[in-house]
Every structure is written in structure tokens, then in C-alpha cells.
Design a protein around this motif. Structure first.
Motif, PDB file in Angstrom:
ATOM      1  N   LEU A 112       0.838  -1.209   0.000  1.00 19.09           N
ATOM      2  CA  LEU A 112       0.000   0.000   0.000  1.00 19.09           C
ATOM      3  C   LEU A 112       0.872   1.258   0.000  1.00 19.09           C
ATOM      4  CD1 LEU A 112      -2.785  -1.020   2.571  1.00 19.09           C
ATOM      5  CD2 LEU A 112      -2.954  -0.968   0.080  1.00 19.09           C
ATOM      6  N   TYR A 113       1.938   1.243   0.788  1.00 20.22           N
ATOM      7  CA  TYR A 113       2.830   2.412   0.885  1.00 20.22           C
ATOM      8  C   TYR A 113       3.599   2.632  -0.425  1.00 20.22           C
ATOM      9  CZ  TYR A 113       6.668   5.407   2.438  1.00 20.22           C
ATOM     10  OH  TYR A 113       7.582   6.431   2.547  1.00 20.22           O
ATOM     11  N   ILE A 114       4.179   1.560  -0.956  1.00 12.86           N
ATOM     12  CA  ILE A 114       4.962   1.665  -2.206  1.00 12.86           C
ATOM     13  C   ILE A 114       4.066   2.141  -3.344  1.00 12.86           C
ATOM     14  CG2 ILE A 114       6.219   0.336  -3.973  1.00 12.86           C
ATOM     15  CD1 ILE A 114       7.168  -1.495  -1.590  1.00 12.86           C
ATOM     16  N   GLY A 115       2.860   1.574  -3.425  1.00  9.72           N
ATOM     17  CA  GLY A 115       1.921   1.965  -4.486  1.00  9.72           C
ATOM     18  C   GLY A 115       1.535   3.429  -4.406  1.00  9.72           C
ATOM     19  N   LYS A 116       1.367   3.916  -3.169  1.00  9.74           N
ATOM     20  CA  LYS A 116       1.016   5.331  -2.980  1.00  9.74           C
ATOM     21  C   LYS A 116       2.164   6.229  -3.434  1.00  9.74           C
ATOM     22  CE  LYS A 116      -1.110   8.434   0.376  1.00  9.74           C
ATOM     23  NZ  LYS A 116      -1.651   8.582   1.746  1.00  9.74           N
ATOM     24  N   LYS A 117       3.390   5.863  -3.064  1.00 11.61           N
ATOM     25  CA  LYS A 117       4.563   6.650  -3.461  1.00 11.61           C
ATOM     26  C   LYS A 117       4.756   6.658  -4.981  1.00 11.61           C
ATOM     27  CE  LYS A 117       6.018   8.210   0.457  1.00 11.61           C
ATOM     28  NZ  LYS A 117       6.001   9.672   0.688  1.00 11.61           N
ATOM     29  N   LYS A 309       6.300 -12.614 -23.787  1.00 10.61           N
ATOM     30  CA  LYS A 309       6.096 -11.275 -24.367  1.00 10.61           C
ATOM     31  C   LYS A 309       5.411 -10.360 -23.353  1.00 10.61           C
ATOM     32  CE  LYS A 309       5.791 -12.759 -29.191  1.00 10.61           C
ATOM     33  NZ  LYS A 309       4.872 -13.024 -30.324  1.00 10.61           N
ATOM     34  N   ASP A 310       4.433 -10.919 -22.616  1.00  8.82           N
ATOM     35  CA  ASP A 310       3.732 -10.127 -21.599  1.00  8.82           C
ATOM     36  C   ASP A 310       4.675  -9.694 -20.482  1.00  8.82           C
ATOM     37  OD1 ASP A 310       1.345 -10.197 -22.871  1.00  8.82           O
ATOM     38  OD2 ASP A 310       0.434 -11.750 -21.624  1.00  8.82           O
ATOM     39  N   LEU A 311       5.621 -10.565 -20.146  1.00  5.56           N
ATOM     40  CA  LEU A 311       6.588 -10.232 -19.104  1.00  5.56           C
ATOM     41  C   LEU A 311       7.420  -9.024 -19.516  1.00  5.56           C
ATOM     42  CD1 LEU A 311       8.012 -13.692 -17.944  1.00  5.56           C
ATOM     43  CD2 LEU A 311       5.865 -12.630 -17.388  1.00  5.56           C
ATOM     44  N   ILE A 312       7.783  -8.993 -20.799  1.00  8.30           N
ATOM     45  CA  ILE A 312       8.640  -7.918 -21.316  1.00  8.30           C
ATOM     46  C   ILE A 312       7.842  -6.621 -21.499  1.00  8.30           C
ATOM     47  CG2 ILE A 312      10.085  -7.218 -23.296  1.00  8.30           C
ATOM     48  CD1 ILE A 312      10.582 -10.305 -23.670  1.00  8.30           C
ATOM     49  N   LYS A 313       6.538  -6.781 -21.818  1.00  5.61           N
ATOM     50  CA  LYS A 313       5.694  -5.654 -22.196  1.00  5.61           C
ATOM     51  C   LYS A 313       5.269  -4.736 -21.051  1.00  5.61           C
ATOM     52  CE  LYS A 313       2.810  -7.373 -25.472  1.00  5.61           C
ATOM     53  NZ  LYS A 313       1.442  -7.677 -25.954  1.00  5.61           N
ATOM     54  N   GLN A 314       5.337  -5.215 -19.814  1.00  2.00           N
ATOM     55  CA  GLN A 314       4.803  -4.431 -18.684  1.00  2.00           C
ATOM     56  C   GLN A 314       5.471  -3.052 -18.582  1.00  2.00           C
ATOM     57  OE1 GLN A 314       2.112  -5.272 -16.949  1.00  2.00           O
ATOM     58  NE2 GLN A 314       2.121  -6.954 -18.410  1.00  2.00           N
ATOM     59  N   SER A 319       6.091  -2.410 -13.413  1.00  2.00           N
ATOM     60  CA  SER A 319       7.163  -3.386 -13.191  1.00  2.00           C
ATOM     61  C   SER A 319       7.957  -3.053 -11.935  1.00  2.00           C
ATOM     62  CB  SER A 319       8.101  -3.427 -14.404  1.00  2.00           C
ATOM     63  OG  SER A 319       7.396  -3.814 -15.559  1.00  2.00           O
ATOM     64  N   LEU A 320       8.214  -1.755 -11.733  1.00  2.00           N
ATOM     65  CA  LEU A 320       8.927  -1.319 -10.524  1.00  2.00           C
ATOM     66  C   LEU A 320       8.115  -1.648  -9.265  1.00  2.00           C
ATOM     67  CD1 LEU A 320      10.455   2.155 -11.456  1.00  2.00           C
ATOM     68  CD2 LEU A 320      11.709   0.087 -10.821  1.00  2.00           C
ATOM     69  N   TYR A 321       6.810  -1.454  -9.363  1.00  2.00           N
ATOM     70  CA  TYR A 321       5.915  -1.770  -8.246  1.00  2.00           C
ATOM     71  C   TYR A 321       6.077  -3.250  -7.859  1.00  2.00           C
ATOM     72  CZ  TYR A 321       1.573  -1.213  -5.466  1.00  2.00           C
ATOM     73  OH  TYR A 321       0.644  -1.130  -4.466  1.00  2.00           O
ATOM     74  N   GLY A 322       5.984  -4.117  -8.855  1.00  2.00           N
ATOM     75  CA  GLY A 322       6.148  -5.551  -8.611  1.00  2.00           C
ATOM     76  C   GLY A 322       7.523  -5.884  -8.048  1.00  2.00           C
ATOM     77  N   LEU A 323       8.561  -5.251  -8.600  1.00  2.00           N
ATOM     78  CA  LEU A 323       9.933  -5.494  -8.154  1.00  2.00           C
ATOM     79  C   LEU A 323      10.130  -5.073  -6.696  1.00  2.00           C
ATOM     80  CD1 LEU A 323      12.949  -6.164  -8.739  1.00  2.00           C
ATOM     81  CD2 LEU A 323      13.211  -3.779  -9.498  1.00  2.00           C
TER      82      LEU A 323
END
Length: 341
Positions: A112-117, A309-314, A319-323
Motif C-alpha cells: 500500500l505504501y509503495i503503491g502510494k509513493k 512477451k507479456d513479461l517484457i511488455k509491462q 514493473s517497478l511496483y512488482g519489483l
């Protein structure tokens, strides 16, 4: 009354993808006899990824792939219960359950915090938090209607949570070898307490060994059991000023509209039957063999559904959020394992 026409139609739609998954599973078992260190589970998912991305990703196969991944994996987990006694489940102990609760809590707050930032909407942050903390796509699907999330947010969240999980699925066996020399409890806590979907936990655990796969699944099941509470929490946070909507959520929970997946209940039933010797050791061996075969076919389907392809396309920010969330989960797990386990 049963509609046989619909049943046959469903079977016809499932069959092509199921047959491909089955063939890859059988081939993986045969190959594993020559390279036993690699294991059929690992071969199955990699072979599935190769085949699916090269020439068998057509629409005709997708329903069968989904059936093989979700349904067969669910049956595999129920059968797994028939090989584990209550004493095995108690291996988690108070510290193991506390580890899961703290790991989930940090993941939720962090997501929640990372997403807000990063500037993401509240709904998207809730979906990312539930998907990463609990059980991937299933948690996102359960959370979306409670917070009135739109299909676009739901689709992107499912994709990025699965992408994060796929990378961690291959990374964690390597990391746990370095950190814990694949000690069963610590390795299982890392895999079962961190990975996003049940399939990823089974796949990653199987890359290590059978014991880690089974205990990782138990850690994961504890997380899945908490799905109802997490969904209710996000519903409350979203609608905390609207008492009518909150009351509706409470009624939905009581009526079972937000419920624990059936395979979790099935797992505990078969576990209880084995613990009370209603499932005999001979029948338990059959359960174990079937569970293993279903799992390998399901892992083939998981591989077949991974779209590189979907992995590369994000997009970069998603992608940073997920990372960032994935990194937070791993660091938190390492810290908690060091303190509690």
C-alpha cells in the motif's frame, strides 16, 4: 437436471489443452529418469514455457491449460492431505504461524505504501496488496468486487503479481540454497510465505525436494485461510465511511460469498482421515502418487500459460511496483526467519 450437451461442450473445449499438458507432463517424467537431479516438476514447467511460447499458445488450448493448472493442482493439494498427519501440520508451530501473519502484514502495509509513493490508485494498491500477501490471482478476484475495482486494474494487477511470482519462483530455490543450504523449515517458510500463487509455491518447492514442496504448501495454505480476513479488511478500508456497504460486506461474509477455496477444506479433511487411519498407508501411497502426477501436469500448464512477451511488455512503473514489493517480501522473510525459525 444435468445438461449433457453443455457437459460435452465443456469437455470438448478443455480436451486440446489438457492433452498438451498431459503429454508434456509424461515427457517430463521420462526425461527426469535420465536427469533425476533436475526433477520432473522443474522440467515440466520449463518445457511448458518453451512449447507454449514457440508454437502452442493458440486460443483453442487455453481453456484446457487453465483447467489443468487450476483444477488438477487443486485435486493434487486435496490428495496431498491424505499423505500428511496432523503432527506434520503442527511442525509449523506457533512461530511458523506468527511468521506467516507478520510476513503478510508487512507485505500488505508495504504494498500500500509503495503503491502510494509510485502514484497508483487506491483500488490498484489494494489489489496488489491482496495478490502478493495471500494467493495471487484468486485473492485479487475475491478483493475486486468488494472494493469496486474495474476490470482494467484487476487485469494489470493479476499480470504483474504473476510476473513477480514467476521470477521469484525460480530465484528462491537458488537463494535458499545460499542462505539455508535448503534446510527444510527455513526454505519452506521462504517459499510458502513469499510466493504469490499456490502453483508457484508447489513448483518452486518441487525444484528443491519433496519435503520442501509439502511443507511450503502448508505454509501457503495458512496464508490462503486468511483470505476472508484480508478481503474484509480492504472492504472496510475502502468503505469505512459508508456503513451500509460495510454492513453488506458483513452479510456477504456470513453467507459465504467470500469463502476459503474448497481445496483448503478438502486438504484438511483428507489430512484428518489420514491422521485417524481411515486412509490406510497403502491408500496414502496411491494419494501421493496421484498428487505427484496431477502436480506435474499442472506445472506443465503453468509453463504453457506463461507469456514471455507479456513479461517484457509491462510498463516501467508497474514493473517497478512488482519489483519493490517482491524485494520487500524476500527481505522481510529473511529477517523473520532469522528471528523466529
Amino acid at each position: 437436471m444435468l445438461n449433457y450437451k453443455d457437459i460435452f461442450k465443456s469437455i470438448k473445449e478443455i480436451l486440446p489443452g489438457f492433452i498438451v499438458s498431459l503429454i508434456i507432463g509424461i515427457v517430463s517424467i521420462l526425461i527426469s529418469k535420465f536427469v533425476p537431479k533436475l526433477g520432473a516438476a522443474t522440467i515440466s514447467i520449463f518445457l511448458g514455457m518453451f512449447v507454449g511460447n514457440i508454437f502452442l499458445d493458440q486460443k483453442i488450448f487455453q481453456k484446457g491449460y487453465k483447467f489443468s493448472e487450476t483444477d488438477l493442482l487443486s485435486y493434487s493439494i486435496v490428495l496431498l492431505g491424505g499423505t500428511l498427519s496432523v503432527s506434520t501440520l503442527m511442525e509449523l508451530g506457533f512461530n511458523g504461524i506468527l511468521f506467516v501473519v507478520l510476513q503478510m502484514s508487512v507485505t500488505i502495509v508495504g504494498a500500500l505504501y509503495i503503491g502510494k509513493k509510485l502514484g497508483f490508485s487506491q483500488n490498484f494498491r489494494f489489489l496488489m496488496a491482496s495478490g502478493n500477501a495471500v494467493c495471487g490471482s484468486s485473492a485479487i478476484a475475491a478483493t475486486a468486487p468488494v472494493i469496486d475495482a474495474d476490470d482494467k486494474d484487476k487485469g494489470i494487477a493479476i499480470t504483474i503479481v504473476n510476473v513477480t511470482g514467476i521470477f521469484l519462483m525460480f530465484l528462491l530455490p537458488i537463494l535458499t540454497q545460499k542462505l539455508y543450504n535448503h534446510e527444510t523449515v527455513q526454505t519452506s517458510a521462504m517459499i510458502g510465505g513469499t510466493l504469490q500463487s499456490v502453483g508457484q509455491v508447489v513448483a518452486s518447492g518441487a525444484m528443491v525436494n519433496e519435503g520442501v514442496k509439502d511443507l511450503s504448501t502448508i505454509f501457503k495454505i495458512v496464508r490462503v485461510i486468511m483470505l476472508v480476513g484480508v478481503v474484509f479488511l480492504f472492504g472496510h478500508l475502502k468503505h469505512k465511511t459508508n456503513h451500509d456497504i460495510l454492513e453488506e460486506e458483513i452479510q456477504d461474509t456470513k453467507k459465504g460469498k467470500i469463502k476459503v477455496p474448497w481445496y483448503v477444506i478438502g486438504f484438511f479433511i483428507t489430512c484428518a482421515l489420514f491422521s485417524t487411519n481411515i486412509i490406510s498407508p497403502q491408500l496414502s501411497e496411491i494419494c501421493k502418487s496421484l498428487s505427484n502426477k496431477f502436480e506435474i501436469i499442472a506445472l506443465a500448464a503453468i509453463g504453457l500459460r506463461v507469456n514471455i512477451k507479456d513479461l517484457i511488455k509491462q510498463g516501467k512503473s508497474v514493473s517497478l511496483y512488482g519489483l519493490f514489493v517482491g524485494t520487500l517480501q524476500v527481505i522481510t522473510a529473511i529477517t523473520l526467519i532469522g528471528i523466529l525459525l
